[in-house]
Design a protein around this motif. Structure first.
Motif, PDB file in Angstrom:
ATOM      1  N   ILE A  38     -53.032  -2.765  60.299  1.00 31.94           N
ATOM      2  CA  ILE A  38     -53.818  -1.383  60.483  1.00 31.94           C
ATOM      3  C   ILE A  38     -55.214  -1.648  59.854  1.00 31.94           C
ATOM      4  O   ILE A  38     -56.096  -1.332  60.411  1.00 31.94           O
ATOM      5  N   LYS A  39     -55.233  -2.679  58.818  1.00 33.66           N
ATOM      6  CA  LYS A  39     -56.455  -2.948  58.079  1.00 33.66           C
ATOM      7  C   LYS A  39     -57.319  -3.908  59.238  1.00 33.66           C
ATOM      8  O   LYS A  39     -58.585  -3.618  59.168  1.00 33.66           O
ATOM      9  N   LEU A  40     -56.635  -4.788  59.774  1.00 24.24           N
ATOM     10  CA  LEU A  40     -57.412  -5.456  60.828  1.00 24.24           C
ATOM     11  C   LEU A  40     -58.011  -4.618  62.008  1.00 24.24           C
ATOM     12  O   LEU A  40     -59.145  -4.877  62.059  1.00 24.24           O
ATOM     13  N   LEU A  41     -57.107  -3.779  62.302  1.00 22.52           N
ATOM     14  CA  LEU A  41     -57.599  -3.210  63.463  1.00 22.52           C
ATOM     15  C   LEU A  41     -58.626  -1.882  63.262  1.00 22.52           C
ATOM     16  O   LEU A  41     -59.780  -1.734  63.891  1.00 22.52           O
ATOM     17  N   VAL A  42     -58.434  -1.449  62.127  1.00 24.41           N
ATOM     18  CA  VAL A  42     -59.099  -0.175  61.529  1.00 24.41           C
ATOM     19  C   VAL A  42     -60.801  -0.739  60.917  1.00 24.41           C
ATOM     20  O   VAL A  42     -61.754  -0.198  61.326  1.00 24.41           O
ATOM     21  N   GLU A  43     -60.351  -1.750  60.047  1.00 24.85           N
ATOM     22  CA  GLU A  43     -61.579  -2.209  59.346  1.00 24.85           C
ATOM     23  C   GLU A  43     -62.448  -3.212  59.973  1.00 24.85           C
ATOM     24  O   GLU A  43     -63.684  -3.115  60.103  1.00 24.85           O
ATOM     25  N   ASP A  44     -61.725  -4.102  60.447  1.00 29.83           N
ATOM     26  CA  ASP A  44     -62.400  -5.342  61.164  1.00 29.83           C
ATOM     27  C   ASP A  44     -62.865  -5.041  62.483  1.00 29.83           C
ATOM     28  O   ASP A  44     -64.001  -5.553  62.680  1.00 29.83           O
ATOM     29  N   LEU A  45     -62.044  -4.339  63.048  1.00 26.64           N
ATOM     30  CA  LEU A  45     -62.294  -4.102  64.910  1.00 26.64           C
ATOM     31  C   LEU A  45     -62.805  -2.850  64.887  1.00 26.64           C
ATOM     32  O   LEU A  45     -62.930  -2.494  66.238  1.00 26.64           O
ATOM     33  N   ASP A  46     -62.852  -1.746  64.174  1.00 23.81           N
ATOM     34  CA  ASP A  46     -63.435  -0.557  64.272  1.00 23.81           C
ATOM     35  C   ASP A  46     -62.729   0.165  65.112  1.00 23.81           C
ATOM     36  O   ASP A  46     -63.349   0.984  66.037  1.00 23.81           O
ATOM     37  N   LEU A  47     -61.363   0.038  65.227  1.00 23.75           N
ATOM     38  CA  LEU A  47     -60.639   0.875  65.997  1.00 23.75           C
ATOM     39  C   LEU A  47     -60.762   2.605  65.656  1.00 23.75           C
ATOM     40  O   LEU A  47     -60.434   2.765  64.513  1.00 23.75           O
TER      41      LEU A  47
END
Length: 270
Positions: free
Chosen positions: A56-65
């Motif tokens: 979730i951190k990767l998706l929301v913070e890094d990929l701006d989901l």
């Protein structure tokens, strides 16, 4: 994790998630005018029920989901229950089924999708899955159009998923990429790339009561593997029957302004 502009296996930008096995960023795909699609705009995946805090951190913070476009049927959504991303306030969830809402159809097994086998095969006898995909356009154009609108209007990245992330997701993604002007061969390659992970996809789905029974009846991995020829046939049929993706969209109310907005969404800022 995700590395900007990094191509990995098969030229695809796979996302290294702990709780999903077929997730990727659809940036970097070649367009007919010599450009590339933008990164962190459109993602695709198999189901999201197993995502971890790290994912979730990767998706929301890094990929701006910002937006999840969920193509599962209502029955699947209810059966599976809320996934981990539903607890993230900044992520909007948009549910747009492209299956007729009857019975307990899922996309985990080809047989479950062919709930009206004779009618489906009559659409395109040479390839049952192509027939199913044409059925999405015929039976649920509202769901297909709504899914494309949710991608278009996402504040940040939109992630499209269903159960296996290959059929319903494959069709909606192929339509979106076609609007963006992605080379047809690249659209087909992206669709077929899911097949490289089909064993892991099916293993995940077998752990869920929602899909286990369907898959027990169809254990052969090759039966589920997306074939490049299926997507090639589908896009050719859209050309022949409707005059192309753009014509089908405009015929269902997705007008030129929306088409341009979707193109702008998926292409680098100009």
């Amino acid at each position: 994790g995700w590395v900007p502009a990094a191509l990995n296996h098969g030229g695809m930008r796979w996302l290294d998630l702990e709780g999903a096995v077929s997730a990727r960023d659809l940036g970097g795909l070649p367009t007919v005018d010599g450009g590339r699609t933008a990164e962190r705009r459109l993602l695709r995946s198999d189901n999201l029920q197993g995502l971890t805090a790290t994912d979730i951190k990767l998706l929301v913070e890094d990929l701006d989901l910002s937006t999840v476009v969920d193509l599962r049927s209502t029955q699947e959504v209810v059966s599976e229950g809320p996934g981990p991303l539903t607890a993230v306030e900044s992520v909007r969830h948009r549910h747009h089924s492209v299956l007729p809402e009857r019975g307990k159809a899922t996309d985990a097994a080809a047989d479950a999708l062919l709930t009206r086998r004779e009618r489906a095969l009559a659409r395109y006898p040479d390839d049952p899955m192509c027939a199913v995909y044409l059925g999405y356009l015929e039976d649920r154009p509202d769901g297909v159009i709504a899914a494309l609108r949710s991608i278009t209007h996402a504040r940040g990245a939109a992630l499209v998923h269903c159960a296996a992330g290959k059929d319903r997701t494959g069709v909606v993604v192929a339509l979106a990429l076609s609007v963006a002007g992605v080379e047809r061969a690249a659209v087909i390659d992206d669709y077929a790339a899911t097949g490289t992970r089909i064993g892991a996809i099916l293993a995940r789905l077998r752990t869920s009561p929602t899909y286990a029974a369907d898959l027990a009846a169809h254990p052969d991995h090759d039966e589920h593997r997306p074939r490049a020829g299926t997507m090639a046939a589908f896009l050719e049929e859209v050309d022949q029957r409707y005059g192309g993706v753009g014509s089908w969209l405009s015929g269902h109310g997705f007008d030129g302004t929306e088409t341009e907005a979707l193109r702008t969404k998926l292409l680098p800022d100009r």
